[in-house]
Design a protein around this motif. Sequence first.
Motif, mmCIF file in Angstrom:
data_model
loop_
_atom_site.group_PDB
_atom_site.id
_atom_site.type_symbol
_atom_site.label_atom_id
_atom_site.label_comp_id
_atom_site.label_asym_id
_atom_site.label_seq_id
_atom_site.Cartn_x
_atom_site.Cartn_y
_atom_site.Cartn_z
ATOM 1 N N PRO B 265 -8.725 10.808 23.875
ATOM 2 C CA PRO B 265 -8.725 9.352 23.651
ATOM 3 C C PRO B 265 -8.707 8.523 24.929
ATOM 4 O O PRO B 265 -9.371 7.486 25.002
ATOM 5 C CB PRO B 265 -7.447 9.121 22.841
ATOM 6 C CG PRO B 265 -7.056 10.436 22.312
ATOM 7 C CD PRO B 265 -7.592 11.466 23.217
ATOM 8 N N ASN B 269 -12.075 6.585 24.306
ATOM 9 C CA ASN B 269 -11.915 5.305 23.606
ATOM 10 C C ASN B 269 -12.534 4.131 24.385
ATOM 11 O O ASN B 269 -13.237 3.302 23.789
ATOM 12 C CB ASN B 269 -10.449 5.037 23.285
ATOM 13 C CG ASN B 269 -9.968 5.865 22.112
ATOM 14 O OD1 ASN B 269 -10.774 6.601 21.520
ATOM 15 N ND2 ASN B 269 -8.700 5.765 21.748
ATOM 16 N N GLU B 288 -5.229 3.556 16.052
ATOM 17 C CA GLU B 288 -5.039 4.985 15.753
ATOM 18 C C GLU B 288 -4.516 5.116 14.333
ATOM 19 O O GLU B 288 -3.656 4.347 13.917
ATOM 20 C CB GLU B 288 -4.046 5.609 16.743
ATOM 21 C CG GLU B 288 -3.946 7.106 16.578
ATOM 22 C CD GLU B 288 -2.958 7.757 17.542
ATOM 23 O OE1 GLU B 288 -2.450 7.072 18.435
ATOM 24 O OE2 GLU B 288 -2.716 8.962 17.375
#
Lengths: 476, 311
Positions: B265, B269, B288
């Motif tokens: 992530p 992300n 999340e």
Amino acid sequence: MFTKFGPIWIIAKRELTDQLRDWRMIAPMGILILFFPFLANEFARRASNFIAQYGGEAIIDRLVPFSLLIIGFFPISVSLVVALEAFVGEKERGTIEPILSAPLEDWQIYFGKLISGVIPPLVTSYASFGIYLLLVMRQNLTLPTPLVFLQILLLTTAHAFLMVSGAIVVSVQSTSVKAANLLASFIVIPVAILLEGEAGLLFWGNEHILWWAILGVLIGALLIIRLGLAHFQREYFIGREVDEINLRWLGRTFWQNFRGDARSISEWYRVSVGGALKKIFPAALVLLFVAGLTIFLSYRWTAATGAKFMETAPQADVEKIKTDLLHSPDLREIRERVNAPYLFMNNTRAMVVIFVVGIFTLGVLGVMAYMLNISLIGGLFGAMQVLGLPAWKLFLGGVLPHGIFELPAFLIGCAAVLYCGVSFVTPQAGKSFGETGVQLFAEWCKLFVGVIVPLMALAAVIEAHVTPYILAALAS
Amino acid sequence: MIETHDLSKQFHDFWAVDGVNLSVQAGQILALLGQNGAGKTTTIRMLTALLAPTRGSARVAGYDVATQGKEIRASIGVLTEQHGLYMRMSAHEYLEFFGKVYGLSLEQRKLRKDQLLEYFGLAEAAKRRIGEYSKGMRQKLALARAMMHDPGVLLLDEPTSAMDPESARLVRDEIARLKSSQRTLVLCSHNLTEVEALADQIAIIYRGKILRKGTLQELKMQVLGQPEYEVLFAEDWDSNGLELPQGVELVSRKANSLKIRVARPQEMNPVVLSRLSKLSAPVMAFQEESRSLEQVYLKVMEEVKGFTNVH
């Protein structure tokens, strides 16, 4: 010094404070302190009046010491409940774990509980003594001599230690307060019987024997304290064991220890029985030494006492004893009355009894039974010497033929009992009290079945069929 | 500090603890999770040197549990399953007694007693009999007893189970303070929210064996897989034009939302967000998917027991 013994008092003080805050403890103690001295005083007064009518002054003098002995005993037996629940009560209430998790030695916790169990009954007993003696002084009853009073004080203290140490062992080993209370009978009843014996000594007037009673009770208490400490395991208190007899476990543990790894009888004899014999070897050595000492002392005592007896005994009676001893035995009568199965059963039964009484007294009575039997040999030599008869001849002909088998069997049996007693009071790492008991019983059984029974059987056959003929031959 | 290696305990034919390996450093909290009878208390009791291990070894505060029981017991504080309070004593007397048992001086005893009674809100009731206390007060007093000698290692079995939310918060704060003052803590709890908030490491124990062990993030990764993120759009938006970078997997697509699974992530992300921005996507939220310790725990239990009633 304080860091070692200080925690004992910390534990004991907390327990005592807790007890003193419980009216269920205070009330019976108060009643016992006040009620029993008055009751005993009334009993002594009435009994002395009654006995005086028949001129039993010697007994009247003993009534007050006897009452003191009883007054001392009652508070101990009642306060025993404190000691009985010392550990198992805390276990049931869930208060034991923080104490066990504290940086204390096992013996510090143990003695803390022991002291807190001993103090209340002793304080109650001593207070009752004080009140009773004050009451006695107001009557025309004879006060005990300071020596007798000291003996009773010590005896009561010794009783308290004996009973409380027994109760603590019960408390350590029980899984519930209910079970512990049920087991209390095994403490109260034997001590009550002991008390009867001590009262007998008191009325008999042989105060000096009371010192031996005090010593015996104190030794008993020390042995029981040692037993309790040897089997004190923190793990046991936090387990979830319940009160049930696990017959399968008992059977398996016994069989594993009895059989060992043996796959045949010969291997069992070699490994299991041989191993058991090795284990009891030090105990057997101790008993051999004890045997030598006992024979010597009993010989000396019989010879000395017999000599005094001979001085006053009628000559005709002495001659009759001599004639009877030298007379050839009636073999037919002996065969009818004493046969091999009878001798075998009698001797093996004696070995079982010695084991039972020995194991319950941590080997003490087992050794005493051994000494008593062995002392007969010394006594025989002493008596023969006094009578001027050939002791060696009688020993070689009348004892040794079957004694070759019987005496070693007896020695092994008693050594096994001593070994079991000593093992019980020795810490057995990782083993519970029950496990130790089953293992020791298996050890004894191995020796009983593998060695004692065969030797006793052989001895019985010889004693029934060979010894009488040798004696007859010697007599003729 | 606590280190265990193959720590095991057998009762008759039953292995209550089987091959437990743990390592908890100073300033860390390990939470032991598991059903009743899973072996948590037995593990704690072995660490307290109350139970001897059948196999394996353990060192607590630098001491060996097999040979240095007394030293260990002097260095740790234990809050037991049963609080072990003497009902006829007052809190004041109770702490005084344990202070003496732990060898504290008169000044130390007074200082610690006052501090703890004050902190746990028991000062006013300190002279009342413990038998008159509420469940929560008793638990706080038991905790105070465990902390009386200011131990370096604390083993706490259900420290807040009987407490009201306010008291539980107080205890959690104290546990956090102990952690920051470099104490080593082992916590057994069924309160998973509490564990989530406090524990550095979590071990899930079942029938004496550690099934999973790690930080909360590690456990989530191990048990629930890679984290999932949901992108919510302010209005319907055609996301077919979005090219997902390597390491990002599409889970589901709706008119006004998108669900993706992301391996890393921290790296991925920002890339996803940048691409969405380039395509002028009306991104309203990027969040999340919530994954709690409870989900982890129940999933582990489901795996091991074949539960059917867990989600």
